[in-house]
Design a protein around this motif. Structure first.
Motif, PDB file in Angstrom:
ATOM      1  N   VAL A  34       0.868  -1.196   0.000  1.00  0.00           N
ATOM      2  CA  VAL A  34       0.000   0.000   0.000  1.00  0.00           C
ATOM      3  C   VAL A  34       0.898   1.237   0.000  1.00  0.00           C
ATOM      4  O   VAL A  34       1.583   1.526   0.981  1.00  0.00           O
ATOM      5  N   LYS A  36       0.161   4.596  -0.786  1.00  0.00           N
ATOM      6  CA  LYS A  36      -0.374   5.964  -0.701  1.00  0.00           C
ATOM      7  C   LYS A  36       0.616   6.852   0.048  1.00  0.00           C
ATOM      8  O   LYS A  36       1.231   6.404   1.031  1.00  0.00           O
ATOM      9  N   ASN A  57      -4.785   4.872  -2.795  1.00  0.00           N
ATOM     10  CA  ASN A  57      -6.075   5.366  -2.286  1.00  0.00           C
ATOM     11  C   ASN A  57      -6.562   6.638  -2.935  1.00  0.00           C
ATOM     12  O   ASN A  57      -7.750   6.946  -2.870  1.00  0.00           O
ATOM     13  N   ILE A  79      -7.715   1.141  -3.839  1.00  0.00           N
ATOM     14  CA  ILE A  79      -8.265   0.643  -2.573  1.00  0.00           C
ATOM     15  C   ILE A  79      -8.943   1.736  -1.757  1.00  0.00           C
ATOM     16  O   ILE A  79      -9.362   1.494  -0.630  1.00  0.00           O
ATOM     17  N   MET A 161     -13.664  -7.460   0.381  1.00  0.00           N
ATOM     18  CA  MET A 161     -12.634  -6.696   1.092  1.00  0.00           C
ATOM     19  C   MET A 161     -13.252  -6.103   2.343  1.00  0.00           C
ATOM     20  O   MET A 161     -14.433  -5.727   2.340  1.00  0.00           O
ATOM     21  N   ILE A 163     -12.197  -3.626   6.056  1.00  0.00           N
ATOM     22  CA  ILE A 163     -11.268  -2.915   6.954  1.00  0.00           C
ATOM     23  C   ILE A 163     -11.939  -2.918   8.328  1.00  0.00           C
ATOM     24  O   ILE A 163     -12.648  -1.980   8.681  1.00  0.00           O
ATOM     25  N   MET A 204      -4.022  -5.874   7.412  1.00  0.00           N
ATOM     26  CA  MET A 204      -3.156  -4.711   7.228  1.00  0.00           C
ATOM     27  C   MET A 204      -1.946  -4.912   8.150  1.00  0.00           C
ATOM     28  O   MET A 204      -1.751  -5.986   8.705  1.00  0.00           O
ATOM     29  N   SER A 205      -1.124  -3.868   8.300  1.00  0.00           N
ATOM     30  CA  SER A 205       0.106  -4.074   9.085  1.00  0.00           C
ATOM     31  C   SER A 205      -0.181  -4.598  10.493  1.00  0.00           C
ATOM     32  O   SER A 205       0.574  -5.414  11.019  1.00  0.00           O
ATOM     33  N   ARG A 220      -2.999  -6.216   2.631  1.00  0.00           N
ATOM     34  CA  ARG A 220      -2.713  -4.857   2.163  1.00  0.00           C
ATOM     35  C   ARG A 220      -1.812  -4.171   3.191  1.00  0.00           C
ATOM     36  O   ARG A 220      -2.280  -3.758   4.250  1.00  0.00           O
ATOM     37  N   ILE A 221      -0.530  -4.070   2.867  1.00  0.00           N
ATOM     38  CA  ILE A 221       0.446  -3.651   3.873  1.00  0.00           C
ATOM     39  C   ILE A 221       1.128  -2.347   3.470  1.00  0.00           C
ATOM     40  O   ILE A 221       1.799  -2.279   2.440  1.00  0.00           O
ATOM     41  N   GLY A 222       0.948  -1.312   4.293  1.00  0.00           N
ATOM     42  CA  GLY A 222       1.595  -0.031   4.046  1.00  0.00           C
ATOM     43  C   GLY A 222       2.714   0.243   5.034  1.00  0.00           C
ATOM     44  O   GLY A 222       3.901   0.171   4.712  1.00  0.00           O
ATOM     45  N   THR A 223       2.327   0.530   6.275  1.00  0.00           N
ATOM     46  CA  THR A 223       3.283   0.968   7.294  1.00  0.00           C
ATOM     47  C   THR A 223       4.439  -0.013   7.500  1.00  0.00           C
ATOM     48  O   THR A 223       5.591   0.407   7.637  1.00  0.00           O
TER      49      THR A 223
HETATM   50  C1  PLP Z   1      -3.776   2.593   4.157  1.00  0.00           C
HETATM   51  C2  PLP Z   1      -4.503   1.329   3.912  1.00  0.00           C
HETATM   52  C3  PLP Z   1      -3.913   0.072   4.186  1.00  0.00           C
HETATM   53  C4  PLP Z   1      -2.528  -0.086   4.783  1.00  0.00           C
HETATM   54  O1  PLP Z   1      -2.550   0.137   6.152  1.00  0.00           O
HETATM   55  P1  PLP Z   1      -1.233  -0.088   7.077  1.00  0.00           P
HETATM   56  O2  PLP Z   1      -1.785  -0.137   8.433  1.00  0.00           O
HETATM   57  O3  PLP Z   1      -0.340   1.061   6.822  1.00  0.00           O
HETATM   58  O4  PLP Z   1      -0.631  -1.388   6.649  1.00  0.00           O
HETATM   59  C5  PLP Z   1      -4.629  -1.059   3.874  1.00  0.00           C
HETATM   60  N1  PLP Z   1      -5.863  -0.996   3.340  1.00  0.00           N
HETATM   61  C6  PLP Z   1      -6.468   0.173   3.082  1.00  0.00           C
HETATM   62  C7  PLP Z   1      -7.832   0.179   2.479  1.00  0.00           C
HETATM   63  C8  PLP Z   1      -5.804   1.362   3.372  1.00  0.00           C
HETATM   64  O5  PLP Z   1      -6.430   2.525   3.105  1.00  0.00           O
END
Ligand code: PLP
Length: 236
Positions: A34, A36, A57, A79, A161, A163, A204-205, A220-223
């Motif tokens: 991820v 963004k 995003n 996403i 999907m 969250i 996620m993370s 879905r991994i960002g941080t």
């Molecule tokens: C930002 C985001 C993520 C990633 O989140 P982290 O906690 O940084 O891994 C995953 N899914 C969606 C829909 C997001 O907006």
């Protein structure tokens, strides 16, 4: 190795471990980076490790990166929340959309998908924790909309999907993911014609292992890859 490369190696090792704990094959779990708020240069560092799937995003920010990274073999996933006036650009520039949260958006993405492009892969976003602040179908509105969604010609329903509300407790984290998996099974039973319903976009993370334990096929991994985000100069 850059930090990003190290972090990706760590996340991949964690995916392998979480999969092994559940006797699952880690090959069935796609790592979606991820990206963004991240620069094209940071994405390139991730690409250099073999990372292919990136999630964005914010449309304009994503379009800039898609342009700048044309030379990389990237599979682009949208996403973020979708306003209906953005569906055309999304359907023209992405391979996947994970955040389809109402029938109208599915209809527009299908109608606006260019004929020369392959069918657009979509996941239907479910507000599984029934949070007022979150977008997404409820399980009920999803089942109501599905008869029309499955008939749309230029999109392929790949899965669901979610969250979920965040929690630090691994047992609590698993509950909404289990509900999403059960909903997917129900849909597969009701719509056997959905041959490519193979994706659970969850984790996620902070809750990746719990999601994998409940059958996630795309985390879905960002941080954990890029570090904490700075939104101060984000473009919408
Ligand atoms: C930002 C985001 C993520 C990633 O989140 P982290 O906690 O940084 O891994 C995953 N899914 C969606 C829909 C997001 O907006």
């Amino acid at each position: 190795m850059t930090n990003i490369a190290k972090n990706i190696a760590t996340v991949r090792a964690q995916i392998n471990e979480a999969a092994q704990n559940e006797q699952r094959n880690a090959d069935q779990i796609t790592l979606l980076a991820v990206s963004k708020t991240r620069s094209s240069d940071e994405l390139r560092q991730a690409c250099a490790t073999g990372q292919k799937d990136f999630g964005e995003n914010y449309l304009q920010e994503a379009l800039d990166k898609i342009e700048q990274l044309q030379g990389e073999a990237i599979c682009w996933h949208f996403i973020g929340p979708i306003q209906s006036n953005k569906t055309r650009a999304i359907s023209e520039n992405f391979d996947w959309v994970h955040s389809v949260d109402r029938l109208k958006i599915a209809q527009r993405l299908s109608a606006q998908r260019p004929a020369e492009m392959p069918s657009l892969n979509i996941c239907l976003q479910v507000n599984i924790s029934a949070e007022e602040s979150k977008s997404g179908f409820t399980p009920e509105t999803l089942l109501e909309a599905l008869p029309e969604i499955v008939e749309l010609p230029n999109i392929t329903v790949r899965g669901l999907m979610a969250i979920p509300a965040s929690s630090d407790d691994p047992q609590q984290q698993r509950q909404p993911f289990a509900q999403l998996r059960e909903l997917q099974q129900k849909i597969q039973t009701q719509y056997p014609a959905l041959k490519q319903l193979d994706t659970l976009s969850m984790g996620m993370s902070g809750d990746m292992a719990a999601a994998i334990a409940e059958g996630s096929t795309m985390v879905r991994i960002g941080t954990a890859i890029f570090g904490p985000r700075d939104y101060s100069n984000k473009k919408q």
